[in-house]
Design an enzyme around this catalytic site. Sequence first.
Site, PDB file in Angstrom:
ATOM      1  N   CYS A   1     -22.495  21.359 -37.581  1.00  0.00           N
ATOM      2  CA  CYS A   1     -23.677  21.291 -37.962  1.00  0.00           C
ATOM      3  C   CYS A   1     -24.717  21.322 -36.977  1.00  0.00           C
ATOM      4  CB  CYS A   1     -23.767  20.170 -38.829  1.00  0.00           C
ATOM      5  SG  CYS A   1     -22.633  20.144 -40.260  1.00  0.00           S
TER       6      CYS A   1
ATOM      7  N   HIS B   1     -31.933  14.486 -38.572  1.00  0.00           N
ATOM      8  CA  HIS B   1     -30.730  15.226 -39.112  1.00  0.00           C
ATOM      9  C   HIS B   1     -30.696  14.693 -40.556  1.00  0.00           C
ATOM     10  CE1 HIS B   1     -27.159  17.705 -39.079  1.00  0.00           C
ATOM     11  NE2 HIS B   1     -26.331  16.456 -39.110  1.00  0.00           N
TER      12      HIS B   1
ATOM     13  N   HIS C   1     -28.076  20.542 -46.971  1.00  0.00           N
ATOM     14  CA  HIS C   1     -27.536  20.539 -45.474  1.00  0.00           C
ATOM     15  C   HIS C   1     -26.937  21.975 -45.195  1.00  0.00           C
ATOM     16  CE1 HIS C   1     -25.841  19.899 -41.832  1.00  0.00           C
ATOM     17  NE2 HIS C   1     -25.073  18.888 -41.910  1.00  0.00           N
TER      18      HIS C   1
END
Lengths: 355, 84, 401
Positions: C163, C294, C329
Amino acid sequence: MEAYIKGLGIVSPQKTFDTNDFLSEVVEHNSKSLNCIEPSYKELLNPTLARRMSRIIKMSIAASTVCLRDAKIEIPDAIMTGTALGCLEDTEKFLLAIIENEEQFLTPTSFIQSTHNTVSAQIALQLKCMNYNFTYVHKGFSFESAVLDGLMTIAEGEAKNVLVGGHDEMTEKFYRVCDRIGYWKKEDDVPTMELFESKTSGSIAGEGAAFFMLSHEKTENCYAKLRGIKTIYKPESNIEIEAKISELLSSKGLTANDIDVVVYGINGDCRYDKTYNHLKDSLFKKSTSTYFKHLCGEYQTSGSFAMWMAAKMIKTQTIPSAVLIGKNKSKQIKNVLIYNTFLDTDHSVFLLSQC
Amino acid sequence: MDALIDQLKGEIIEQLNLEDLKKEDIDADAPLFGEGLGLDSIDALELIVLLEKNHGIKIANPADGKKIFQSIRSMAEFIKANKK
Amino acid sequence: MSSKIYITGIGVISAIGNDVAETLASFEQLSSGIGELKHIRSRHKGVVPVGEIKATNAELTAMAGLGPDKESTRTALLGLIAAQQAVKSAGIKNIKELRTGIVSATSVGGMGITENLWMDYLDPEKSGPWLKYIEAHECGDSTEFIADALGIKEYLTTISTACSSSANAIMFGARLIKHGILDRVIVGGTDSMSRFTINGFMTLMILDKEECKPFDSQRQGLNLGEGAGFIVIESEKAAKGKEIYAELSGYGNSNDAYHQTASSPDGAGAFLAMEKALKVSGLKPSDIDYINAHGTGTAINDLSEGTAIDRIFSNKVPDISSTKAFTGHTLGACAAIEAVFSILAIKHNIIFPNLNYKNPMHELSFKPTISLKIDKKINHVLSNSFGFGGNTSALIFSRHK
């Protein structure tokens, strides 16, 4: 941008795990898919972590551990790896479970380990190494990108010892899948040791995990000096390739005549050997020609096997007869150039010299 | 109960790849996590699936696992109490 | 090595818009892109909400200006659309006039197609034009697809660090310029929705069954999304006379080295990444006007990241929000998409709200910004991205003076 190779560790389809040995015995696989000869993992891997690891993770951790020991470095200042296919076995396992169980009763381990950065992450985890950590995943440029990053990182001055590696595995299923689009030879009987002579299309599948410690300083155990690397994407002509090679050489004050040995990525596929044949007969006609894919097979990060071979040739000042094409014309091995391509799309050039 | 404990030991060895262990090496009352078997949070998720797949018991919140997976005995007791 | 990195073009596609203008409109209307899964057949449809792009692969192919025969993986198509926008906004007419490379990032690559065709690939009785997708499985294939469409040849590579992938792509591109290897790099990342990732995150039990609630004490997990973001970065010399969106002033990468998936409770890796980025930029924490966190909405990430932020900022945390409740996400693409958001924050002096936040986390000193803020000058933005395998990265974007 240059660095010294002061340690290495490699698991391959040859007996390469002992860093002191250099192809003293060549294993002839005579198969269309060459699998790695695995070491004993007992004293190399943390058993708690190892129980979940797939084959490629184990091989890579083992190779990186040997490399760290060889270089006498406990914690590298940076870790960068290249892998085109990542952890294929775990990926296939999770994929098949999704299909067969219709998205039910799935467990996380193979999913977690399917991510491409699993190996560089596991190395960091085992070493508790919080430094820079990158994974490159670009087909035939995966390992090459990691090497370039390693050279850049050392040139930036803060990192002194950088662990660079390449790893890819082949599975029985993925071999079959790639076979459908002509990657491998069709004939049943392929004498791998004569791969260079092959006049048919397709290659033989391979795999491996190789790690190198690049360092800013020359040490006693130093194998070779890595002088530079260049990648060429879809070259349009031999002229373009020669120009890129000359650019790299002249930036180091060298010409093609200074290259004692060339390591070619010849893979026995008649569709892709034209570049190698051209270089062998033109720019590098005076150099000794060698090749390696009959020993490790074709895979995206095979450049790492070639870099190992070049480093060992320079350090030992020997060329094993099994890798020679034609005669050994070199009295001394000062400069070695690697020319490799994956599917004629991703081409790469490495330059290594004596320390 | 003892039969269930024995069965669970076998299932856990298989699911978590504890190849070096035999059933008799595992103490039914020893902690599964931390000391004892030394399992971690990924193993806890594996055990949740084991309960669902092999015993038909669904755990929605992974935090509940903490209590259930204290030891093999606590797992067996949980299965016994919740089995339909 | 002290040369500056200028951003001269931006492009983005996500669940909240197919381009920059649509994206800004969604932010202004507080309109989230999270909803029911449409384009993928999955048992979990209707169970877990996602941030999907509202177009089929055929529609995306047309959007990229390609004929139907050129259709590729969703990952490659999304990437091309965002990269085309970035190149266009940079006013690039001839891409070969400068040494131009591409550094892309992806975590799923071509899995969105592989998962549908895998059994057919293995069945020698079945054949068809779909066999071309075998090669598209590899992550690097999407990059080559974008490069070929844009005419980029000088340098290509692809990064996959879960990620945080595209933060690392941006960082590596900037370093290629600083080393004088390239003049200009198209950097970013792309990822598409797949059954593989939906099921993967299901097994980790970190998907929220409702819209995600980053930094809320009652947060239940993340929503998956898809999309792509690309920016054009140029050396000082190459960017001369061009419109400059912002500068990439800092970057840092570190590894948490704590656990295969989970972040350490004190966010040690996150702390190091932010510290390195600040050092590269020469800025103090108090110079940062906005943090694009994040902030995935999982119990572990938000605590770990929040704790590290509190430490770096000595509990004096500036405006902070996670935009993941808008987009979901987007895995390997999220850092690049959020890089575009960070650049827009500077360009338009705008702070995006952290949706769905109600209950403060008692462990943290700060509360995220929950309404759209347009009354503050934004000079410096910190953007965090963290991934599996302990990979932690931080980028800093600054107003061009």
